[in-house]
Every structure is written in structure tokens, then in C-alpha cells.
Design an enzyme around this catalytic site. Structure first.
Site: not given
Ligand code: NAD
Ligand code: LMR
Ligand code: MG
Length: 601
Positions: A129, A182, A200, A271-272, A294-295, A444, A489
């Protein structure tokens, strides 16, 4: 009344019967070498003699029968020698080598694979993962040996309804679907994103006990806008730009319809997907099918549970959540999902006229109502002039300025930008108005985290509460003090959301079911743990927390009259279950890897 009690008890008896030590026989439609080449049924050298006779295996294996435990030990020994032999090599080389050895086992013998995964989840989750799965996706076309899951491409338009019947399993319960647009914080990886649904679903098996014969990872290949991949002669996906608009949606529609035609009760996790399609597809399908994103939704629940934990860690009552100043960096699917759920929580606590102190930034800085071409999904969180003029802030203000002026209780990153919480930002968090400031670097994989925990504890202060999306080691603060690293996460929730939806036979997945999941996770931790900065359970307890979350989701589905029942447990029986009975029902439906007898039909 009496009938109700008896009915619930009989449900329990029936479900317990399936979780006894000797598992029910599995029917296999193959014989001989075909069984050895089928990872669902293969036991390698573990086939007992009687079974070798029954299934035409005699002579196809060396004569000694090796027990499951011996096979397990042998695998773990090879894993540990690999660790030793790769010592000192670059992290990416070591991680991929570990992934390969696990993947080979997955390809060969699923029962053994899932047993080693479940028993060693803390060590193996980071391989199958996040974060290694990200590296695997980046290198997928080169790593590809055998297919796993299904691939539907834009070239399959009009064929999907028949293609879905190519999947060999008669029943599918859980599907994780991506279009690869993404992948974590790594961007558009096209067809290579299939690694994410696979990872997942491995977590679904490990955490939720979904039977691996009933999971289906899916890649919807509508092209890629990743120029490097388009130019790579070994790239395995469609070499064309991504479909857009109606063309894109028609592909997703066709897939969703095909799935529900064959398995009407399957739960589908999106997802993603890039944000625009993540929101659009959620809106399009959530009332019609049992699906979630999920996101947007899983992440929101995990973040909310963590944020409620930080309120407790400050020694404040939960209702104080309404007064927390939260700066969210990243206004994509995850950031907006978190704020939407946080807003619902504040409204429940302080009433609909509540005025939460949320500040949202994207790549263009602080989002205000003056933003040109503002994303409608961000509008509810955009600041009005009068809300920020007193702070001296305006549209597009940078992160450092916002942190210095707002002095937030929580700084939460979902931007995908590694290191964006740099030294000055972290130092500015020392001036936070909270006695226990919280820093959530949730992006991540590891290199995309907004900051690392060592810097966070060093620069923002030892009293912070810290969480990251990818796993990091706890930080040694000296003097026998530990800076605890939480892994915020969505893995803590998506398996329970899917399992609860499945076992309740929910028609769809409502906000109330998702809130129930988040509340269950939030209330799982004791006051003592929370005071020590521990917001989430150990990943070693992932089955236990998933059973609780699954049951909470199930009860919410029942309360909302969305539960239609599952298998031979009807809606009426679900309604009659007490809380304890619902947890027991969920637990007893979890698949556990043991070698059961195989019977040829
Ligand atoms: N920990 C978790 O469970 C979890 C869950 C979902 C997503 N994520 C992570 O979150 C991140 C974003 O996912 P997402 O689906 O929202 O992506 P996304 O592409 O939909 O959104 C990214 C956002 O970040 C903004 N951004 C980019 N550069 C920036 C900067 N320099 N300053 C401020 N904002 C900035 C963009 O404008 C956009 O609004 C990814 O790295 C993903 O792995 C983590
Ligand atoms: O996949 C993960 O570890 C969490 C989340 O779904 C992500 O997109 O980053
Ligand atoms: Mg995800």
C-alpha cells in the site's frame, strides 16, 4: 419481542458456524496442474495426500507435505534474508525488491499471501500500500509480469456489458476503480494507476476480511495526458490524450452499468480520480448505486476523527471543535471533502448558523469570495472580505502570511506538494493560539508529505500533535520523550465503510453512514492515548477497528432504512441486532486465510 430476540440469536449462530476452526470446503471446478496454477486454490506443497488423490495432483508435487505454518516460516525467512541482502541499497531498490517477493507470493498462493500480510500488517502495509505502491505505479509498465484485475479502455466502448462476464469469479463484493488521473500526489499515471485499486483491495482483505475471490480491481483507461508515458514505447495503456466531457462520462456510465448488471449488490469505491471527475461521478452515481469516493469521503472521516482527537488532546470538550481555527492547504477532492464534513460536524455542534473558522488555500493562495473563476465546490469555504480584513489578509495571501496572522489551531495539508510546510511555516506554528497545535501533513507518498515529523517536532515545538498520510517512524525527542507520529490515512475507514455497506446490503452510502464511520473512529481512542498525542489505533488493530466501523456503518444504514440485508440475513434481522450483535455479525463475516478442504464438483 421474543421473536425478535430469537431471530437475532439465530443469525449469530448461523454466522458463527462459518467461523469455526475447520473451514467449510471450497468447490473447485478444476483438476490437476490447473489447480496448482490458480492462486485462489493453490496450497503449493501443503496439499494433503488425500486431496492430491482426489484432485489429480499425485505426482505433480514433491512427496513431502509441508504444513501451512512451515510454509509461512519459510516465506518469512526468505523475506528477512532479502532484507539483509539489500541492506545499504537505495530505499527505492529495497522497497521494490520487497514488493516483488510479496507480489510473487500473491500471484502463486493467495491464502499464504494474505496470512503473512495480516500477521505482519505493520511491516507489509507500507509495501503493498502507501508509499511503495506509488513507486510500483510509476514503474508499472516495466514491472508488469501478470495481469491482476480488469482493464476497460476507451476502445471497449459498447463491449463492457459482455466483457464484465470475462471475470472468472461468480460473485464480486468489492470493486475499487480508478482512471489513473491523480495517483497519490504523483499525478496522471494512466493505466499504471491500477496498482492503487490492487493495494486498496489488499487492505480490504487484510482489514475488512473481504474474501479475495470476491474483489475486483479495475482500471478505466481513457488515455493519459502524461507526455512521458505517451512517449514511452513500453507504456501499456492507450497512447492517446484523456477523453473529456461527455465522451469520458459515457465510458464511466457504461462500466458502472455493466458492473451492476452482473453484480447488483457490489460496492464500488472510486479512487484517485482528478478532482473534477471525482466530484462529478460522486454526484452522478451516489443516489443510484452503492458507491463512494474514498479520496473525498474516506479521507474526510479520517481527518475529522483526527481533528476531534486534537480537541481532546488540548483538554477541551468536543464542542470546542466549532471554535478551532483550521488552515487547510489544498482545495482538491481531499481538502474540500475534509472541509465539507468538518462543516457538517460544526453545524451539528453549534447549529446551522455556526460560523466555523476555516481557511482554505490552493496553489494560488488563500481562497476568498473575490477569487475569479472560483471552483463552486470551494465557494462555501471562501472567505468574505469582512471575515479577514481584521487579520490583514486578502485574496491569494500566501501560506506563511496566513499562518502568521491566523495563528491556527490546526494546519492541515492535502496539497500533494512535498515540503510546503517549510521551516518558517513550522516555526510560525509556535505562535498558534492552541496549547497543543496540530500539524497534519496528509499528502502521499512520503516525498509529497507537506513536512516530515522530525522537522515538525523540532521547529513547531515538542507539544504539537502530528499526523502524516504516509507512515513515518515516531520521533525520539530525548529525555525518554517520544513525538508520536499518527498515520492519518483513509485506510482506517474505507475498509469499514465498504464492509458495513456490503453486510447491510445498503442501497447507497449516505452522509449519515459516513459520519457514523468517522465518529466510531474518533471514539475508539482512550483519553490517555489521546493525551499522549495518539489519535488513531495501531495498524496492528486494523481488523478490530474495521469491525467496529463496519458495524457502525451498518447500524446507520439500518436506522436510515437503507439496509436491504445481505445473503440470508434479511433487513428485519439487521433491525433486531443490538450494537454488540452487529459487531459480532460483522466480525464473523470476515474471511480469514486458512487452508480449507477442496472438493471437485
Ligand atoms: N492521507 C490520506 O488519507 C489522503 C487521502 C486523499 C488524498 N491524499 C493526498 O492528498 C493530496 C491531494 O489529493 P487531492 O485528491 O485533493 O488532489 P487534487 O489534485 O484534487 O488537489 C490538490 C490541491 O492542492 C492545491 N495545491 C497545489 N499546489 C499547491 C501549493 N503550492 N500550495 C497550496 N495548494 C496547492 C491545488 O490547487 C489543489 O487544490 C495527494 O497527495 C493525495 O495523495 C491523502
Ligand atoms: O492511497 C492512500 O494512501 C491514501 C489516499 O487515498 C491517497 O490518494 O493518497
Ligand atoms: Mg486515494
Amino acid at each position: 419481542m421474543w421473536r425478535a430476540a430469537r431471530s437475532a440469536a439465530s443469525t449469530l449462530r448461523r454466522t458463527r458456524r462459518f467461523s469455526t476452526a475447520i473451514p467449510a470446503p471450497s468447490i473447485v471446478h478444476k483438476r490437476g496442474a490447473d489447480i496448482l496454477h490458480d492462486p485462489w486454490f493453490n496450497k503449493d506443497t501443503g496439499f494433503p495426500m488425500t486431496e492430491r488423490d482426489r484432485l489429480g495432483l499425485r505426482g505433480l508435487l514433491p512427496p513431502r507435505v509441508i504444513s501451512f505454518e512451515q510454509q509461512y516460516e519459510r516465506f518469512m525467512e526468505s523475506f528477512h534474508s532479502l532484507e539483509k541482502n539489500t541492506e545499504g541499497q537505495p530505499d527505492s531498490v529495497v522497497s521494490l525488491a520487497k514488493w516483488r517477493i510479496l507480489n510473487r507470493l500473491h500471484d502463486r498462493n493467495e491464502t499464504l499471501y494474505y496470512r503473512v500480510l495480516i500477521d505482519n500488517i505493520k511491516d507489509f502495509a507500507p509495501i503493498i500500500y502507501t508509499p511503495t505502491v506509488g513507486l510500483v505505479c510509476q514503474n508499472y509498465s516495466g514491472l508488469f509480469r501478470r495481469p491482476r484485475g480488469m482493464y476497460f479502455s476507451a476502445k471497449d466502448k459498447g463491449e463492457m456489458m459482455s466483457m464484465i462476464f470475462n471475470w472468472p469469479s461468480a460473485q464480486v463484493d468489492m470493486i475499487v476503480l480508478t482512471d489513473g488521473s491523480r495517483i497519490l500526489g504523483l499525478g496522471d499515471l494512466g493505466v499504471q494507476g491500477i496498482g492503487i485499486p490492487i493495494g486498496k483491495l489488499d487492505m480490504y482483505v487484510a482489514a475488512a476480511g473481504i474474501n479475495p475471490q470476491r474483489v475486483l480491481p479495475v482500471m478505466l483507461d481513457v488515455g493519459t495526458n502524461n507526455q512521458k508515458l505517451l512517449e514511452d514505447p513500453l507504456y501499456l495503456g492507450l497512447r492517446q490524450p484523456r477523453l473529456e466531457g461527455e465522451e469520458y462520462l459515457s465510458i464511466v456510465d457504461e462500466f458502472v452499468e455493466a458492473v451492476h448488471a452482473r453484480w447488483p449488490k457490489a460496492v464500488v469505491q472510486f479512487e484517485d480520480f482528478q478532482a473534477k471527475w471525482a466530484f462529478e461521478t460522486l454526484d452522478r452515481y451516489r443516489k443510484k448505486f452503492c458507491m463512494f469516493n474514498d479520496d473525498i469521503q474516506g479521507t474526510a472521516g479520517v481527518a475529522l476523527a483526527g481533528l476531534l482527537g486534537t480537541v481532546r488532546a488540548q483538554g477541551r470538550p468536543l464542542t470546542d471543535f466549532a471554535n478551532q481555527k483550521i488552515v487547510v492547504v489544498g482545495a482538491g477532492s481531499a481538502g474540500l471533502g475534509v472541509l465539507k464534513m468538518a462543516l457538517q460536524a460544526v453545524s451539528r455542534m453549534a447549529g446551522p448558523s455556526a460560523d466555523p473558522h476555516f481557511f482554505l488555500l490552493d496553489k494560488n493562495g488563500l481562497i476568498t469570495k473575490h477569487r475569479k473563476d472560483i471552483d463552486p465546490a470551494a465557494l462555501p469555504f471562501a472567505k468574505a472580505h469582512h471575515e479577514i480584513e481584521g487579520l490583514g489578509l486578502q485574496e491569494g495571501a500566501g501560506l506563511l502570511e496566513v499562518v502568521k496572522k491566523v495563528k491556527p489551531h490546526v494546519l492541515l495539508g492535502l496539497s500533494g506538494v512535498g515540503g510546503i510546510f517549510h521551516e518558517e511555516v513550522l516555526r510560525a506554528m509556535r505562535e498558534s493560539d492552541s496549547v497543543r497545535p496540530a500539524i497534519f501533513a496528509m499528502s502521499n507518498p512520503t516525498n509529497n508529505a507537506e513536512c516530515c515529523p522530525v522537522d515538525a517536532f523540532k521547529l513547531a515545538g515538542e507539544n504539537i500533535v502530528f499526523a502524516s498520510g504516509s507512515p513515518f517512524e515516531n520521533v525520539d525527542l530525548g529525555n525518554a520523550k517520544i513525538g508520536h507520529v499518527n498515520q492519518a490515512n483513509n485506510m482506517y475507514l474505507f475498509p469499514g465503510i465498504g464492509l458495513g455497506a456490503l453486510l447491510s446490503g445498503a442501497r447507497n452510502i449516505s452522509d449519515t453512514m459516513l459520519e457514523a464511520a468517522a465518529e466510531c473512529l474518533a471514539s475508539y481512542m482512550s483519553d490517555d492515548e489521546i493525551k499522549r498525542g495518539i489519535l488513531y489505533p495501531s495498524i496492528n488493530d486494523i481488523r478490530d477497528i474495521t469491525a467496529e466501523v463496519g458495524a457502525a456503518v451498518l447500524r446507520a444504514a439500518v436506522a436510515e432504512d437503507l439496509a436491504e440485508g445481505h445473503g440470508d440475513v434479511g433487513a428485519r434481522e439487521l433491525q433486531n441486532m443490538s450494537k454488540e450483535e452487529s459487531i459480532e455479525y460483522v466480525r464473523s463475516n470476515m474471511w480469514y486465510p486458512v487452508y480449507g478442504p477442496l472438493v471437485h464438483d
